[in-house]
Write an enzyme that holds these catalytic residues in place. Structure first.
Site, PDB file in Angstrom:
ATOM      1  N   LEU A  34       5.705   7.111  -7.428  1.00 38.23           N
ATOM      2  CA  LEU A  34       5.741   7.352  -9.004  1.00 38.23           C
ATOM      3  C   LEU A  34       4.458   7.666  -9.690  1.00 38.23           C
ATOM      4  CD1 LEU A  34       7.210   3.826  -9.577  1.00 38.23           C
ATOM      5  CD2 LEU A  34       8.477   5.828 -10.163  1.00 38.23           C
ATOM      6  N   MET A  72      11.968   4.111  -2.697  1.00 35.28           N
ATOM      7  CA  MET A  72      11.514   5.301  -1.796  1.00 35.28           C
ATOM      8  C   MET A  72      10.930   6.425  -2.398  1.00 35.28           C
ATOM      9  SD  MET A  72      11.422   3.819   1.141  1.00 35.28           S
ATOM     10  CE  MET A  72      11.153   5.044   2.395  1.00 35.28           C
ATOM     11  N   ARG A  73      10.555   6.461  -3.812  1.00 35.63           N
ATOM     12  CA  ARG A  73      10.051   7.485  -4.461  1.00 35.63           C
ATOM     13  C   ARG A  73       8.524   7.067  -4.830  1.00 35.63           C
ATOM     14  NH1 ARG A  73      11.828  11.870  -3.908  1.00 35.63           N
ATOM     15  NH2 ARG A  73      11.043  12.456  -5.886  1.00 35.63           N
ATOM     16  N   HIS A 121       5.301  -4.797   0.622  1.00 34.98           N
ATOM     17  CA  HIS A 121       5.378  -3.826   1.818  1.00 34.98           C
ATOM     18  C   HIS A 121       5.172  -4.390   3.126  1.00 34.98           C
ATOM     19  CE1 HIS A 121       4.079  -0.197   3.930  1.00 34.98           C
ATOM     20  NE2 HIS A 121       2.961  -1.114   4.558  1.00 34.98           N
ATOM     21  N   ARG A 150       8.497  15.469 -11.054  1.00 34.88           N
ATOM     22  CA  ARG A 150       8.478  13.727 -10.868  1.00 34.88           C
ATOM     23  C   ARG A 150       8.238  13.126 -12.320  1.00 34.88           C
ATOM     24  NH1 ARG A 150       6.921  11.445  -6.518  1.00 34.88           N
ATOM     25  NH2 ARG A 150       5.941  13.087  -5.708  1.00 34.88           N
ATOM     26  N   GLU A 176       9.533 -11.554   4.082  1.00 37.89           N
ATOM     27  CA  GLU A 176       9.652 -10.657   2.884  1.00 37.89           C
ATOM     28  C   GLU A 176      10.352 -11.586   1.720  1.00 37.89           C
ATOM     29  OE1 GLU A 176      10.022  -6.589   3.135  1.00 37.89           O
ATOM     30  OE2 GLU A 176       9.723  -6.451   5.120  1.00 37.89           O
ATOM     31  N   SER A 188      18.089  -5.676   0.738  1.00 42.56           N
ATOM     32  CA  SER A 188      18.134  -7.140   1.123  1.00 42.56           C
ATOM     33  C   SER A 188      17.026  -7.982   0.119  1.00 42.56           C
ATOM     34  CB  SER A 188      17.778  -7.353   2.280  1.00 42.56           C
ATOM     35  OG  SER A 188      16.532  -6.834   2.879  1.00 42.56           O
TER      36      SER A 188
END
Ligand code: GRF
Length: 214
Positions: free
Chosen positions: A95, A92-93, A111, A67, A176, A15
């Site tokens: 880095l 959701m990873r 966030h 990674r 947000e 979104s």
């Protein structure tokens, strides 16, 4: 000024990505969304992006041995698309440090709390448990530590009596969607400087919202 070529990285609903795509349609907006990339093929946001005519790409992290190799592949895709700015939007990873330093000051994240409070997951549950009266959202430059980095824009959201994590999440999400495009506009316009953890801009600030208003 030509709009900066921007990628949005998502993992699910998307979104915030949608809010950025809509904002970028405004004439004169300093960023254009050229790529939406997800680490999950089933991310709902991908369909929206494709329907908008935006290039989409899936990089399934499970197909990479570690990674670092995932980050390298991600970097290649971004370079192949001529990307200049990266927006993390529910990506959701984590880095790695190398990737983060290559994109230093060109990669931003949103966030759902007033950082540096409530980093990490399950933010709204923890906000309610802590009994705070005001929460909000933060857009910040990405640094190697999770949910840390110079703050570009924040919006405050009151916690209402009787809120559940879901009702609070909905109210914060609306903030947000208003805040992320403003932060991207600041970054894409190049009208900012960073000193330590402090971001300055010559763009006007709306004191009532605590937001920079591009
Ligand atoms: C948002 O609350 C964002 O702040 C957090 O993850 C959620 C993603 O939602 N990082 P969406 O995919 O943008 O709808």
């Amino acid at each position: 000024m030509t709009a900066r070529r921007t990628a949005i990285l998502i993992s699910g609903r998307g979104s915030n990505m949608r809010a950025l795509v809509e904002a970028a349609k405004a004439p004169g907006f300093p960023a254009r969304i050229d790529l939406v990339l997800s680490n999950r093929a089933d991310a709902a946001g991908l369909d929206f992006a494709a329907a908008e005519g935006i290039s989409t790409h899936v990089l399934d992290h499970k197909q990479f041995r570690d990674r670092h190799t995932f980050d390298e592949a991600l970097h290649r895709v971004l370079v192949d698309h001529g990307i200049e700015l990266v927006c993390l939007a529910g990506f959701m990873r984590l880095l790695g440090g190398d990737f983060v330093s290559i994109w230093q000051d060109r990669m931003i994240n949103i966030h759902p709390s007033l950082l540096p409070a409530f980093k990490g997951l399950h933010t709204h549950e923890r906000v309610l448990e802590a009994g705070v009266r005001i929460t909000g959202c933060t857009v910040h430059f990405v640094r190697p530590e999770m949910d840390a980095g110079p703050i570009i824009a924040q919006a405050a959201v009151p916690v209402a009596p009787g809120d559940t994590a879901d009702t609070l999440a909905d109210r914060v999400l609306a903030a947000e969607h208003a805040t992320y495009p403003k932060a991207l506009a600041i970054v894409a316009s190049g009208r900012f400087s960073i000193e330590g953890d402090r971001v300055s801009t010559d763009l006007p600030v709306d004191p009532a919202l605590g937001l920079f208003v591009p």
